[in-house]
Structures are given as C-alpha cells and as structure tokens.
Design an enzyme around this catalytic site. Structure first.
Site, PDB file in Angstrom:
ATOM      1  N   LEU A  65       0.821  -1.210   0.000  1.00 47.93           N
ATOM      2  CA  LEU A  65       0.000   0.000   0.000  1.00 47.93           C
ATOM      3  C   LEU A  65       0.856   1.260   0.000  1.00 47.93           C
ATOM      4  O   LEU A  65       0.451   2.293  -0.518  1.00 47.93           O
ATOM      5  CB  LEU A  65      -0.926   0.018   1.221  1.00 47.93           C
ATOM      6  CG  LEU A  65      -1.936  -1.119   1.346  1.00 47.93           C
ATOM      7  CD1 LEU A  65      -2.729  -0.975   2.639  1.00 47.93           C
ATOM      8  CD2 LEU A  65      -2.877  -1.124   0.146  1.00 47.93           C
ATOM      9  N   GLY A  66       2.025   1.189   0.617  1.00 45.92           N
ATOM     10  CA  GLY A  66       2.885   2.357   0.686  1.00 45.92           C
ATOM     11  C   GLY A  66       4.080   2.067   1.574  1.00 45.92           C
ATOM     12  O   GLY A  66       4.140   1.049   2.263  1.00 45.92           O
ATOM     13  N   ARG A  67       5.048   2.982   1.547  1.00 48.69           N
ATOM     14  CA  ARG A  67       6.236   2.807   2.370  1.00 48.69           C
ATOM     15  C   ARG A  67       6.743   4.154   2.824  1.00 48.69           C
ATOM     16  O   ARG A  67       6.492   5.177   2.208  1.00 48.69           O
ATOM     17  CB  ARG A  67       7.322   2.037   1.634  1.00 48.69           C
ATOM     18  CG  ARG A  67       7.803   2.636   0.345  1.00 48.69           C
ATOM     19  CD  ARG A  67       8.910   1.782  -0.274  1.00 48.69           C
ATOM     20  NE  ARG A  67       8.503   0.390  -0.434  1.00 48.69           N
ATOM     21  CZ  ARG A  67       9.323  -0.649  -0.241  1.00 48.69           C
ATOM     22  NH1 ARG A  67      10.581  -0.438   0.116  1.00 48.69           N
ATOM     23  NH2 ARG A  67       8.890  -1.880  -0.398  1.00 48.69           N
ATOM     24  N   GLY A  68       7.428   4.133   3.962  1.00 47.68           N
ATOM     25  CA  GLY A  68       7.990   5.349   4.524  1.00 47.68           C
ATOM     26  C   GLY A  68       9.448   5.146   4.852  1.00 47.68           C
ATOM     27  O   GLY A  68      10.131   4.287   4.281  1.00 47.68           O
ATOM     28  N   GLY A  69       9.944   5.963   5.801  1.00 52.97           N
ATOM     29  CA  GLY A  69      11.353   5.917   6.122  1.00 52.97           C
ATOM     30  C   GLY A  69      11.803   4.585   6.678  1.00 52.97           C
ATOM     31  O   GLY A  69      12.883   4.098   6.369  1.00 52.97           O
ATOM     32  N   VAL A  73       3.898  -0.756   4.348  1.00 54.83           N
ATOM     33  CA  VAL A  73       2.551  -1.124   4.756  1.00 54.83           C
ATOM     34  C   VAL A  73       1.917  -1.969   3.662  1.00 54.83           C
ATOM     35  O   VAL A  73       1.909  -1.584   2.487  1.00 54.83           O
ATOM     36  CB  VAL A  73       1.691   0.121   5.037  1.00 54.83           C
ATOM     37  CG1 VAL A  73       0.284  -0.294   5.446  1.00 54.83           C
ATOM     38  CG2 VAL A  73       2.329   0.975   6.126  1.00 54.83           C
ATOM     39  N   LYS A  88       2.054  -3.809   8.797  1.00 54.44           N
ATOM     40  CA  LYS A  88       3.284  -3.023   8.672  1.00 54.44           C
ATOM     41  C   LYS A  88       4.483  -3.864   9.059  1.00 54.44           C
ATOM     42  O   LYS A  88       4.481  -4.531  10.098  1.00 54.44           O
ATOM     43  CB  LYS A  88       3.226  -1.767   9.543  1.00 54.44           C
ATOM     44  CG  LYS A  88       4.436  -0.859   9.347  1.00 54.44           C
ATOM     45  CD  LYS A  88       4.254   0.488  10.020  1.00 54.44           C
ATOM     46  CE  LYS A  88       5.455   1.397   9.755  1.00 54.44           C
ATOM     47  NZ  LYS A  88       5.294   2.739  10.380  1.00 54.44           N
ATOM     48  N   ASP A 190       6.325  13.563  13.591  1.00 54.39           N
ATOM     49  CA  ASP A 190       6.308  13.464  12.123  1.00 54.39           C
ATOM     50  C   ASP A 190       4.909  13.737  11.579  1.00 54.39           C
ATOM     51  O   ASP A 190       4.396  13.000  10.735  1.00 54.39           O
ATOM     52  CB  ASP A 190       6.800  12.085  11.680  1.00 54.39           C
ATOM     53  CG  ASP A 190       7.269  12.075  10.227  1.00 54.39           C
ATOM     54  OD1 ASP A 190       7.530  13.171   9.676  1.00 54.39           O
ATOM     55  OD2 ASP A 190       7.375  10.986   9.638  1.00 54.39           O
TER      56      ASP A 190
END
Length: 408
Positions: A65-69, A73, A88, A190
């Site tokens: 679904l997406g990714r961050g630092g 997810v 996650k 954040d």
C-alpha cells in the site's frame, strides 16, 4: 448458490443436524507472514456437511500500500476473521538493531493510544525469517496529501465538498488525537498531510507513530545502524535530526530536545497548507535548503495567500494558525488543549480583535448574540433606529423644500 458454502461464525453451534468430526487439512503451500488460519469452516458436498479445519495462509492477497522511512505497509485479507487489514513490516533495507527496537517502540506506543482518531493494532507476529510485523485496522479513505492534490488541481467536486468549515472539522479531530497522545507523554514528531487520513465515512486517523517519542522511550543513540535510506524531502530523516524537514519545527530541525510544542508547530504548518493549498517552503527542493527555510522563512498570514480556486481564508482562522507557527516555542500555544479552547471560543464568536477584519466579525457576532438573547429589545432598537432615520430624512426633505420655496 454453489454446492460449497463457507462460514466462520457461531451459526455452527446453533444447527440441529449432527455433524461429522472435523477433518484437518494440511497447508496448501507457503504461509506468508508465518501465520495459518485456526478457525473451522463448514463445507457441503455430496456426502453432506463437514466441519473442516484447514491450515491455510491466514493473510491472503498481500499487496503493498505504501512505504515510509522505516516500514512498508501491506494490504491483505484476514481469512480467519474475513476482513481487510493493513500490515506493517520493516523495510528490507532497514533491518538494523536500532530499526528493530524503534519498530517495537512504535507497536508499544500505538498500543497505548486507545483513541477513535488513532488506528488500533489488532495483532503482532513474525514471518518465517523472524522479522516482526503488526496488523492494524484497514482504513478506506484518502490522506490529506491526496486531498490537497485534488484541491490544487482545481477539482470542482473536491472544492464543493471540502469547504473551509469541513476542513476545520477534520483538523479538530486531528487535534483531539494529538492532544490525547500528548496527555500520555507521547510526541508524534512526524505530523504531515501524508500521515493524516480521512475515511470514507468521514472518520479521521493520525497515522505512522514510527518515530514518536515517549517519556519512557529507550535511548537508541548508542546503537549502530541506519534507520532511513530515503532522502526525499517529504520523508523522514534520521540522525541528529528526526522528522520530515518540510513540516518540522525550528528546534526539531536543529536536533534539539523537543516537547509537545514542536508537534504544535507541525500542526500549524499542516493547517496552513490545508487552508491555503500552499506550503510556505514551496520551491525549495533540497533537505539542507528546507532545514534553513524552517529557521528563517516566516509563514504568510493565510488571509494574504490568494487562490483563484477558493474563497479567502477567514481572518480569525488565519490568526489562529499564526499563533501555532511562531519560531520561538514559548510564543506558541502551550498545549493542544489550549489550541482547542481557542478554536471553541471562535465557534462561539469570542474573536480576539487583531485586525480590522476580526473587529468587524466580533461586532457582527455580538449583534447576533444580542438578537438571540434579547429579541424584543433588539426589535425595539431597530424600530427606534428606523424611526430616527426616517425622521432625519423627512427633516432634510422639508428643509430642502422650504429652501426651494424661499428661492422662488
């Protein structure tokens, strides 16, 4: 209806027909995330109904679904409970001891935040390689970043729906969530549009508590390992500075100790952008440039930020935003609760006089309150005023008529 039907609820216990003993089937193949189903299901075929306990993969249809630092997810379907979930995990390139402990802190932090505007954790586990993950409620909706993109593009439907009052309704729920976290001794660190989601039923969630700081958080500074390998300006930067440069407070950008007032600054930047559709650091595309801009570039009063796509931001809301984004933490709202009190006061017409526009609004609200509290007195006053005006006009006309008669 097909010849095979499947249920996973307590209706089995209410059936009058005796069923054969459960049959157990082995796993059909690999089990992603190391979990298998445990609940039985009912099957019907030519031999009659059977209760089947099959050890199939619990989470099916896994997709990113997406990714961050730090994390990625995933979306999946929980085949035991029959619902969509979000999962996650740490990114493959973020598997250091420091990242692992920070991930564990995120789980414990969110676990403490039992609030309707914070996505709850359903479960934790580890995959076949021992890498941990946690399972969350899946929220259907859009982030503020998605909505801002539509609004900036001039989407007529988005502008018709996301009026200034509705945007403030969303932000009020964000304040509720962050204020609750602060009361638990947790600072988010954040806050940005990507971490605020509006669900399809209007529910609002503050997401991604991965670098949140608790009063009891362990000191990870002595551990080796890089948490972040993505230096895009909208993503988290770790080291002496943690957070997202475009939304962090001046003291956070300097790597100094922070408290709840740092989150307040970030919220002010988010609200400024949410109301004006413009970011105060727009045009800066390097991290060093952003960090310098946080220190030196002031935010423009929202009322002075013009947009051909929407009405001007009301002056009272603009001044409220400006109080949150002072460069000096001591000049900001002392707490989110104080900000909420200010917002509630504005809703009741208690508007501080800070410019000619706020003076006019305060006079109008005062007049409206007088009408509501003393309707008869107000009516009498209006009639007297109208009578005085009429008498003045008549007197002027009379004088003009007499003056004309004298001249003749």
């Amino acid at each position: 209806m097909s010849s095979t039907e499947t249920w996973a609820d307590d209706s089995l216990a209410r059936r009058a027909t005796p069923l054969p003993s459960p049959r157990t089937e082995g796993p059909a193949g690999p089990t992603p995330l190391g979990r298998t189903t445990v609940l039985p299901r009912l099957e019907r075929d030519g031999d009659g109904p059977r209760v089947v306990r099959s050890a199939q993969s619990r989470y099916d249809g896994i997709s990113e679904l997406g990714r961050g630092g730090l994390g990625v997810v995933l979306g999946a379907r929980d085949q035991d409970i029959g619902r969509r979930v979000a999962i996650k995990q740490l990114r493959d390139d973020c598997r250091s001891d420091k990242a692992l402990l920070r991930f564990a802190e995120e789980i414990r932090t969110v676990g403490r935040l039992d609030h309707p505007n914070i996505v709850p954790i359903h479960d934790v586990g580890a995959d076949d390689e021992g890498n941990p993950y946690f399972v969350m409620k899946y929220v259907h909706g859009h982030t503020l970043a998605d909505l801002l993109e539509r609004l900036r593009a001039g989407d007529a439907e988005a502008h018709a729906h996301w009026t200034i009052p509705r945007r403030m309704e969303v932000f009020r729920k964000v304040l509720d969530a962050v204020g609750f976290a602060h009361a638990q001794g947790i600072v988010h660190r954040d806050l940005k549009p990507e971490n605020i989601m509006v669900g399809q039923h209007g529910e609002v969630h503050v997401l991604d508590w991965g670098i949140a700081h608790r009063d009891t958080s362990p000191d990870l500074s002595g551990l080796a390992g890089d948490d972040v390998h993505d230096d895009r300006v909208t993503h988290t930067r770790d080291g002496a500075v943690m957070g997202t440069p475009a939304y962090m407070s001046p003291e956070q950008s300097r790597g100094q100790p922070i408290d709840a007032r740092s989150d307040i600054y970030s919220l002010g930047v988010v609200l400024h952008e949410w109301l004006t559709l413009s970011h105060y650091l727009a045009g800066i595309d390097t991290i060093d440039g952003l960090l310098e801009g946080v220190q030196t570039r002031p935010l423009t009063h929202p009322m002075q930020v013009s947009s051909p796509l929407q009405p001007t931001v009301p002056a009272d809301l603009g001044w409220m935003v400006m109080e949150a984004v002072h460069k000096d933490p001591a000049s900001r709202y002392p707490s989110v609760d104080a900000w909420i009190e200010r917002l509630e006061a504005l809703d009741l017409g208690d508007i501080p006089v800070q410019c000619p526009f706020t003076f006019q609004k305060r006079v109008v609200y005062a007049a409206e309150n007088t009408i509501d509290r003393h309707p008869l007195l107000w009516t009498a006053g209006v009639l007297v005023g109208m009578g005085a005006v009429a008498a003045t006009v008549m007197a002027a006309l009379t004088i003009a008529f007499l003056a004309g008669a004298v001249l003749v």
